[in-house]
Design a protein around this motif. Structure first.
Motif, PDB file in Angstrom:
ATOM      1  N   GLU A 231      15.962  51.546  21.499  1.00  0.00           N
ATOM      2  CA  GLU A 231      16.949  50.623  21.535  1.00  0.00           C
ATOM      3  C   GLU A 231      17.209  49.572  20.223  1.00  0.00           C
ATOM      4  O   GLU A 231      18.095  48.972  20.126  1.00  0.00           O
ATOM      5  CB  GLU A 231      17.147  49.789  22.904  1.00  0.00           C
TER       6      GLU A 231
ATOM      7  N   THR B 175       7.795  41.086  26.510  1.00  0.00           N
ATOM      8  CA  THR B 175       7.283  42.232  25.486  1.00  0.00           C
ATOM      9  C   THR B 175       7.105  43.338  26.553  1.00  0.00           C
ATOM     10  O   THR B 175       7.489  44.652  25.953  1.00  0.00           O
ATOM     11  CB  THR B 175       6.055  41.729  25.146  1.00  0.00           C
TER      12      THR B 175
ATOM     13  N   ARG C 167      10.355  50.359  27.560  1.00  0.00           N
ATOM     14  CA  ARG C 167      11.556  50.956  27.222  1.00  0.00           C
ATOM     15  C   ARG C 167      11.510  51.636  25.709  1.00  0.00           C
ATOM     16  O   ARG C 167      12.695  51.770  25.235  1.00  0.00           O
ATOM     17  CB  ARG C 167      12.832  50.022  27.561  1.00  0.00           C
ATOM     18  N   ILE C 168      10.272  51.782  25.152  1.00  0.00           N
ATOM     19  CA  ILE C 168      10.142  51.873  23.827  1.00  0.00           C
ATOM     20  C   ILE C 168      10.831  53.321  23.558  1.00  0.00           C
ATOM     21  O   ILE C 168      11.539  53.534  22.493  1.00  0.00           O
ATOM     22  CB  ILE C 168       8.873  51.958  23.415  1.00  0.00           C
TER      23      ILE C 168
ATOM     24  N   LEU D  80      10.706  42.362  17.423  1.00  0.00           N
ATOM     25  CA  LEU D  80       9.937  41.588  18.418  1.00  0.00           C
ATOM     26  C   LEU D  80       9.035  40.800  17.190  1.00  0.00           C
ATOM     27  O   LEU D  80       8.258  41.260  16.486  1.00  0.00           O
ATOM     28  CB  LEU D  80       9.098  42.130  19.302  1.00  0.00           C
TER      29      LEU D  80
ATOM     30  N   ARG E 251       8.491  44.280  29.008  1.00  0.00           N
ATOM     31  CA  ARG E 251       9.860  45.028  29.450  1.00  0.00           C
ATOM     32  C   ARG E 251       9.988  45.850  28.084  1.00  0.00           C
ATOM     33  O   ARG E 251      10.820  47.059  28.532  1.00  0.00           O
ATOM     34  CB  ARG E 251      10.881  43.979  29.512  1.00  0.00           C
ATOM     35  N   ARG E 252      10.238  45.285  26.994  1.00  0.00           N
ATOM     36  CA  ARG E 252      10.379  46.184  25.715  1.00  0.00           C
ATOM     37  C   ARG E 252       9.486  47.284  25.652  1.00  0.00           C
ATOM     38  O   ARG E 252       9.905  48.450  25.243  1.00  0.00           O
ATOM     39  CB  ARG E 252      10.607  45.101  24.601  1.00  0.00           C
ATOM     40  N   ARG E 253       8.405  47.244  25.875  1.00  0.00           N
ATOM     41  CA  ARG E 253       7.474  48.197  25.404  1.00  0.00           C
ATOM     42  C   ARG E 253       7.676  49.415  26.650  1.00  0.00           C
ATOM     43  O   ARG E 253       7.697  50.662  26.252  1.00  0.00           O
ATOM     44  CB  ARG E 253       5.878  47.728  25.863  1.00  0.00           C
TER      45      ARG E 253
ATOM     46  N   ASN F 207      19.765  41.889  27.267  1.00  0.00           N
ATOM     47  CA  ASN F 207      19.422  43.529  27.519  1.00  0.00           C
ATOM     48  C   ASN F 207      20.096  44.336  26.511  1.00  0.00           C
ATOM     49  O   ASN F 207      19.990  45.751  26.445  1.00  0.00           O
ATOM     50  CB  ASN F 207      20.121  43.652  28.746  1.00  0.00           C
TER      51      ASN F 207
END
Ligand SMILES: Cc1cc2nc3c(=O)[nH]c(=O)nc-3n(C[C@H](O)[C@H](O)[C@H](O)COP(=O)(O)OP(=O)(O)OC[C@H]3O[C@@H](n4cnc5c(N)ncnc54)[C@H](O)[C@@H]3O)c2cc1C
Ligand code: SF4
Ligand code: SF4
Length: 423
Positions: free
Chosen positions: A305, A294, A300-301, A309, A296-298, A272
């Motif tokens: 952070e 992916t 929070r783009i 990837l 999850r990261r997208r 995290n």
């Protein structure tokens, strides 16, 4: 330690809870675990109580023990016939448990030279990957619902994610849990209980499926999740077969109710913390956890952070690659995507077969740059057998760039930065 030499604390698997995922058999360093079409079982003459199989088991079904007189230890043939675990044995009307004194642990077992002939290898870590999660992973909830009290989910959607006309019929299935709590994390899986009974009249056991959506739901803010399920129409030898659960799931319609158990999985979880990099290597439905991470990261783009990837994704052809279209729409600066196609279509004429491990070596400079970073986490999911190929590729990438792979491998395992899930 076993105080009474005639008494054995026998290691057994609960056939009612076991989801036949094969993890324990792969883990056991002395091949004490085996299976037939019905059950997974432990051979009492081989098990040395090293406990390596206990924590990787997703259901806890492996953590069962019965105190028995040694001559009456349950044989593997007996265990194959079980539908449930036997009760504790009795001696002259009294439970045998009293004779066994303390439970055996790895240290006791190693000390108990009379009871067991041990070699040093039983304490070696038999796994290539981490058994611990990344340090910054969120807390996973596991085994909230078991086979005796499964949760009912409603199918909110089911559509095919591989092109029509190919052998690979893979579906994206969305399950909604309504108001029933079902907290999950990216990298976890669930069990589906197919309706009906097997050829012996026993209820079908659960099959495990990786979650393909992030923790906040396939649809953000909804209590739902998605799966990526491939219809099994032939067995591993290529003989025609109708896979029980995969066909059931692929044929589900919107509004159908499905019995779900789980969630499962405590280590194949994503970090995290900011600036953590993910290298994801997958084939076929092994893309499910990679899609979850992916996405999850997208989502929070905008939080900026950091972290890179990199995805290596293998399939026979472009048409058989689940989620090909959506993947192509992701910005290149967000994720570095590398496809490997092992059949003719999707590749230029005459191009050689390519597998994910070939691509990893081709992109060796970039893979090595990430491996040099202590904030890099590597995930492998998909076909059984790809683990060896990926490990060889990593070794080669490192060797060509003067990185000590042996030391790095051990470090990544220890730090929860190297994860395998193959089936
Ligand atoms: C940790 C984990 C995660 C998994 N995640 C997913 C996932 O995200 N998506 C997914 O589709 N599956 C996934 N699986 C596989 C899944 O659990 C089932 O094994 C698969 O769907 C076949 O079940 P079935 O009931 O259809 O086939 P069965 O009725 O159990 O088997 C029928 C026959 O097919 C053979 N067989 C089983 N699986 C396969 C296969 N994949 N290819 C060829 N032959 C096979 C069996 O040996 C048997 O002979 C996962 C498995 C594990 C252990
Ligand atoms: S306790 Fe160790 S030896 Fe026994 S079955 Fe588990 S992994 Fe194998
Ligand atoms: S559920 Fe546990 S006991 Fe059953 S096969 Fe998987 S690891 Fe082994």
């Amino acid at each position: 330690m076993n105080a009474n030499p005639e008494v054995l604390k026998q290691h057994l698997i609960d056939p009612e809870i076991c989801i036949r995922c094969n993890t324990c058999e792969e883990t056991c360093p002395v091949d004490a675990i085996t299976h037939n079409d019905d059950n997974y079982v432990v051979d009492a003459s081989k098990c040395n109580f090293c406990m390596a199989c206990i924590s990787p088991c997703p259901t806890g079904s492996i953590d069962n023990w019965r105190t028995v007189l040694k001559p009456k230890a349950y044989s593997i043939d007996e265990q194959f016939t079980w539908d449930e675990l036997p009760a504790e044995q009795e001696l002259d009307g009294a439970p045998l448990l009293a004779a066994a004194l303390e439970p055996i642990d790895a240290t006791d077992a190693a000390d108990d030279e009379e009871a067991l002939e041990l070699d040093a290898s039983h304490l070696a870590d038999p796994l290539s990957g981490s058994q611990v999660p990344p340090w910054s992973a969120s807390h996973p909830y596991v085994n909230l619902y078991g086979h005796k009290a499964p949760v009912k989910a409603t199918v909110a959607g089911n559509f095919r994610v591989t092109a029509l006309g190919t052998d690979s019929d893979t579906h994206h299935v969305v399950l909604d849990f309504g108001t029933v709590p079902f907290p999950v994390l990216e990298g976890q899986s669930i069990g589906i209980l197919p309706p009906g009974v097997d050829a012996k009249g026993r209820p079908h056991h659960a099959r495990q499926y990786s979650i393909a959506s992030p923790r906040d739901g396939e649809r953000p803010g909804y209590n739902n999740l998605s799966l990526t399920v491939k219809r099994v129409t032939s067995d591993h030898d290529g003989n025609p077969v109708r896979g029980v659960a995969s066909n059931y799931v692929c044929d589900l319609r919107k509004g159908d109710e499905v019995r779900v158990i789980g969630p499962f999985g405590t280590s194949f979880l994503m970090p995290n913390h900011p600036d953590s990099n993910l290298i994801m290597v997958c084939t076929g439905t092994g893309s499910a956890p990679m899609r979850a991470m992916t996405e999850r990261r997208r989502r929070r783009i905008d939080l900026d952070e950091g972290g890179r990837l990199m995805l290596f994704f293998g399939a026979r052809s472009q048409k058989e690659l689940p989620y090909f279209g959506p993947l192509m729409n992701l910005p290149k600066e967000f994720i570095d995507i590398n496809f490997a196609f092992s059949r003719d279509d999707g590749r230029p004429d005459g191009a050689p077969k390519r597998y994910v491990q070939h691509l990893m070596r081709e992109r060796g400079d970039d893979v090595a740059a990430l491996l040099r970073d202590d904030d890099t986490y590597l995930y492998v999911c998909g076909l059984k057998g790809m683990e060896a190929g990926v490990l060889e590729a990593l070794e080669a990438v490192c060797a060509e760039r003067s990185i000590d792979w042996r030391a790095l491998h051990a470090q990544m395992k220890r730090e929860g930065r190297l994860h395998f899930e193959t089936y």
